[in-house]
Write a protein that holds these residues in place. Sequence first.
Motif, PDB file in Angstrom:
ATOM      1  N   ALA A  98     -25.829  26.847  -8.256  1.00 51.52           N
ATOM      2  CA  ALA A  98     -25.788  26.475  -6.864  1.00 51.52           C
ATOM      3  C   ALA A  98     -25.074  27.350  -6.109  1.00 51.52           C
ATOM      4  O   ALA A  98     -25.641  27.409  -4.655  1.00 51.52           O
ATOM      5  CB  ALA A  98     -24.702  25.111  -6.818  1.00 51.52           C
ATOM      6  N   SER A  99     -24.072  28.279  -6.610  1.00 53.44           N
ATOM      7  CA  SER A  99     -23.910  29.411  -5.558  1.00 53.44           C
ATOM      8  C   SER A  99     -24.836  30.407  -5.293  1.00 53.44           C
ATOM      9  O   SER A  99     -24.982  30.923  -4.300  1.00 53.44           O
ATOM     10  CB  SER A  99     -22.517  30.031  -6.451  1.00 53.44           C
ATOM     11  N   ALA A 100     -25.856  30.856  -6.402  1.00 54.38           N
ATOM     12  CA  ALA A 100     -26.638  31.454  -6.313  1.00 54.38           C
ATOM     13  C   ALA A 100     -27.677  30.997  -5.149  1.00 54.38           C
ATOM     14  O   ALA A 100     -28.516  31.726  -4.354  1.00 54.38           O
ATOM     15  CB  ALA A 100     -27.418  31.922  -7.645  1.00 54.38           C
ATOM     16  N   LEU A 101     -28.097  29.652  -5.483  1.00 54.76           N
ATOM     17  CA  LEU A 101     -29.026  29.038  -4.450  1.00 54.76           C
ATOM     18  C   LEU A 101     -28.609  29.340  -2.878  1.00 54.76           C
ATOM     19  O   LEU A 101     -29.412  29.491  -2.084  1.00 54.76           O
ATOM     20  CB  LEU A 101     -29.316  27.696  -4.798  1.00 54.76           C
ATOM     21  N   THR A 102     -27.177  28.841  -2.796  1.00 50.53           N
ATOM     22  CA  THR A 102     -26.683  29.148  -1.446  1.00 50.53           C
ATOM     23  C   THR A 102     -26.853  30.401  -0.808  1.00 50.53           C
ATOM     24  O   THR A 102     -27.244  30.756   0.342  1.00 50.53           O
ATOM     25  CB  THR A 102     -25.091  28.768  -1.516  1.00 50.53           C
ATOM     26  N   LYS A 110     -14.127  22.467  -9.429  1.00 51.64           N
ATOM     27  CA  LYS A 110     -13.882  23.861  -8.863  1.00 51.64           C
ATOM     28  C   LYS A 110     -14.734  23.693  -7.416  1.00 51.64           C
ATOM     29  O   LYS A 110     -15.980  23.179  -7.545  1.00 51.64           O
ATOM     30  CB  LYS A 110     -14.693  25.192  -9.467  1.00 51.64           C
ATOM     31  N   PRO A 111     -14.435  24.523  -6.480  1.00 49.33           N
ATOM     32  CA  PRO A 111     -15.173  24.399  -5.224  1.00 49.33           C
ATOM     33  C   PRO A 111     -16.392  25.555  -5.256  1.00 49.33           C
ATOM     34  O   PRO A 111     -16.347  26.436  -6.198  1.00 49.33           O
ATOM     35  CB  PRO A 111     -14.209  25.021  -4.271  1.00 49.33           C
ATOM     36  N   LEU A 112     -17.330  25.557  -4.623  1.00 48.25           N
ATOM     37  CA  LEU A 112     -18.614  26.121  -4.713  1.00 48.25           C
ATOM     38  C   LEU A 112     -18.189  27.547  -4.265  1.00 48.25           C
ATOM     39  O   LEU A 112     -17.479  27.880  -3.467  1.00 48.25           O
ATOM     40  CB  LEU A 112     -19.719  25.771  -3.620  1.00 48.25           C
TER      41      LEU A 112
END
Length: 231
Positions: free
Chosen positions: A195-199, A226-228
Amino acid sequence: MKYPVLIILTLGFFSASLTACVPARPPADISAADPDLAQLRKDQQQLAQQVEQNRNNLLLLEAKVRDQQSLIGDLRSELATKKVTPSREIATSTRPVIAPSIVPTIVDSQNASPTDIYLQAFSDYAAGRFEQAIKGFETFLQLHAGSDYAGNAQYWLGECFYSQQQYARAVEEFQRTVERYPQGSKTPDALLKMASALTQLGQADRADEALQILRSRYPDSPAARKPLGSN
């Protein structure tokens, strides 16, 4: 009695006129009059700038410490696993594993166990030797895809690309972790990091989808809380 009063009024008017004619004197420049005070103000400004810079450096240092603590925790987990499971893998592995140029002193390319290969690749990752770590994890997955370490190796392969800001490739590796090792211990972390990489790639919808899968499939995992963007 009228004359003294008239004289007083006349003198007062004359005095006020003289005062109005005299140009106002500008206020004294304190800094020019007192060089020490000017230097003190300059020193205060420089000190304030230094304090702000030190504060920013401290925040960066705290972030690095958190990253290192996370790596130490993961390495301890891997070492604990090594004490329990390597014997079965060593007994089933007789193939050459990795080139000496990648792990010249720790791993014997002719006799290394899957566990040793995995831990060497992880050590390369922790030391920031990402290219060597990628080679190590890829070789491990090619030769020992059925190993108990395979899911973790797949996850750390994604982390290697993420650390180099190769976010598209990182997404691919994290996706493989989710698809191939749904019960793996690092699969929830793979969804969070995906999700972080996609962001980072500007794909907010896909990032939200990954987070939804994480929280629905693994609601009790630490990653789900955990938060993004956290490690």
